[in-house]
Design a protein around this motif. Structure first.
Motif, PDB file in Angstrom:
ATOM      1  N   ARG A   1       0.815  -1.197   0.000  1.00 49.80           N
ATOM      2  CA  ARG A   1       0.000   0.000   0.000  1.00 49.80           C
ATOM      3  C   ARG A   1       0.860   1.264   0.000  1.00 49.80           C
ATOM      4  N   LEU A   2       2.044   1.158   0.528  1.00 46.66           N
ATOM      5  CA  LEU A   2       2.967   2.293   0.499  1.00 46.66           C
ATOM      6  C   LEU A   2       3.680   2.409  -0.844  1.00 46.66           C
ATOM      7  N   ASP A   3       3.965   1.278  -1.463  1.00 44.20           N
ATOM      8  CA  ASP A   3       4.738   1.253  -2.707  1.00 44.20           C
ATOM      9  C   ASP A   3       4.188   0.142  -3.601  1.00 44.20           C
ATOM     10  N   PRO A   4       3.083   0.402  -4.308  1.00 44.65           N
ATOM     11  CA  PRO A   4       2.426  -0.660  -5.080  1.00 44.65           C
ATOM     12  C   PRO A   4       3.140  -0.973  -6.387  1.00 44.65           C
TER      13      PRO A   4
ATOM     14  N   GLY B   1      -9.858   6.579   9.296  1.00 44.18           N
ATOM     15  CA  GLY B   1     -10.366   6.378   7.948  1.00 44.18           C
ATOM     16  C   GLY B   1      -9.294   6.009   6.948  1.00 44.18           C
ATOM     17  N   ARG B   2      -9.762   5.717   5.710  1.00 45.40           N
ATOM     18  CA  ARG B   2      -8.848   5.232   4.678  1.00 45.40           C
ATOM     19  C   ARG B   2      -8.734   6.180   3.490  1.00 45.40           C
TER      20      ARG B   2
ATOM     21  N   VAL C   1      -0.940   8.814   1.212  1.00 49.84           N
ATOM     22  CA  VAL C   1      -0.747   7.361   1.138  1.00 49.84           C
ATOM     23  C   VAL C   1       0.219   6.906   2.226  1.00 49.84           C
ATOM     24  N   GLU C   2       1.274   7.668   2.433  1.00 51.76           N
ATOM     25  CA  GLU C   2       2.232   7.340   3.496  1.00 51.76           C
ATOM     26  C   GLU C   2       1.546   7.310   4.860  1.00 51.76           C
ATOM     27  N   ALA C   3       0.517   8.161   5.025  1.00 53.89           N
ATOM     28  CA  ALA C   3      -0.225   8.221   6.289  1.00 53.89           C
ATOM     29  C   ALA C   3      -1.298   7.150   6.382  1.00 53.89           C
ATOM     30  N   GLY C   4      -1.399   6.293   5.362  1.00 55.51           N
ATOM     31  CA  GLY C   4      -2.354   5.194   5.412  1.00 55.51           C
ATOM     32  C   GLY C   4      -3.660   5.445   4.693  1.00 55.51           C
ATOM     33  N   LYS C   5      -3.751   6.544   3.942  1.00 57.71           N
ATOM     34  CA  LYS C   5      -4.969   6.842   3.174  1.00 57.71           C
ATOM     35  C   LYS C   5      -4.750   6.357   1.748  1.00 57.71           C
ATOM     36  N   THR C   6      -5.463   5.310   1.368  1.00 58.15           N
ATOM     37  CA  THR C   6      -5.132   4.633   0.121  1.00 58.15           C
ATOM     38  C   THR C   6      -5.877   5.147  -1.098  1.00 58.15           C
TER      39      THR C   6
END
Length: 309
Positions: A120-123, A216-217, A243-248
């Protein structure tokens, strides 16, 4: 919006910014993903080493019971055997086997969870189909590799009793299924998905700048919407930092958010949202350019690239 989250309201030339709009992870996200993958690889390596230990050492353990201990010749094989002796799989080895199966499952599952976080960080790029599949389903593949040979060898073991085979085999199969299911990624992210979200943000706002909170995402295009007003600290940054913070992903409710912040809303907002949804599902569709109404000033001017060839 606050001064810290101000948007560009005048058209901008896209030539200087074009190179910035191909999504890539931040340096910190890249380092974190590399670290997570390294830890996952170590956990998986230990799991497979435990499997090898079970196959090549533990399952070979046996105890000889019964008989008077006299040596006799087996007429079929010509080998010497003990009179009335029987080889059995020792109870201590059976209990150790069950423990090893649980340990292998814990290692495989832990590695899969870390690997998914790294993805998720580096797809991977969906356009590279083989790499995309392997990278995203590697946890399930490792689970099969870590369990299947061991389960087969359990059922082929001649020294284990029927009861021991049934218990160990059932435990192994259940743990293998659980580890494989957890290892499967049913919604893998892709570079194409992240790039589509980033391109949408830039075309809607004029800059790669979004907002989010720790829960949240998703990330948002406006800091005045109810989803942001949670009491948590409101954060601002690029889509890569989100994205780094977990928001995809970008919220698909961006049209209502733009209205809330009194920003122009493209007339084809629903079409853009449908395209983003399709790209996330793996479809190869064209992301529509925003169509602005009469009197709306486009946040950014982007020319079509020349056709290839």
């Amino acid at each position: 919006m606050t001064d810290d989250s101000r948007r560009v309201s005048e058209p901008r030339d896209s030539s200087a910014a074009a190179a910035e709009h191909s999504w890539r992870p931040t340096a910190d996200a890249k380092r974190r993903s590399t670290m997570l993958r390294a830890i996952a690889a170590v956990l998986w390596a230990i799991a497979i080493a435990a499997e090898a230990t079970a196959i090549f050492w533990l399952l070979r353990q046996r105890e000889t019971t019964g008989g008077e201990g006299r040596l006799m010749r087996d007429p079929e094989s010509g080998l010497l055997v003990k009179d009335g002796a029987e080889s059995v799989f020792p109870q201590w080895a059976f209990i150790t086997l069950l423990v090893l199966l649980a340990v292998i499952a814990a290692l495989a599952i832990s590695g899969s969870i870390l690997w998914k976080r790294a993805n998720r960080l580096d797809p991977a790029q969906r356009s590279d189909a083989v790499r995309f599949f392997v990278q995203n389903q590697l946890g399930a593949i490792i689970a099969v590799v870590a369990f299947l040979p061991l389960i087969i060898m359990v059922f082929l073991n001649k020294d284990m009793s029927g009861r021991q085979k049934t218990i160990a085999g059932a435990v192994g199969i259940v743990l293998a299924v659980v580890a494989t299911i957890i290892g499967v990624d049913t919604e893998p992210p892709s570079v194409e998905q992240y790039t589509a979200d980033q391109s949408t943000v830039v075309q809607l706002l004029g800059a790669d700048e979004v907002t989010w909170v720790d829960g949240g995402r998703v990330y948002h295009v406006c800091d005045q919407v109810p989803d942001i007003q949670t009491g948590s600290e409101i954060r601002y940054g690029t889509t890569g930092e989100a994205v780094e913070a977990g928001k995809t992903r970008l919220t698909l409710e961006f049209a209502s958010e733009l209205r809330t912040c009194a920003l122009p809303v493209p007339s084809n907002a629903a079409e853009i949202a449908d395209a983003l949804r399709a790209i996330r599902d793996g479809a190869a569709v064209t992301l529509p350019a925003p169509r602005w109404g009469q009197g709306d000033t486009p946040p950014i001017v982007v020319d079509d690239a020349p056709a290839a060839g």
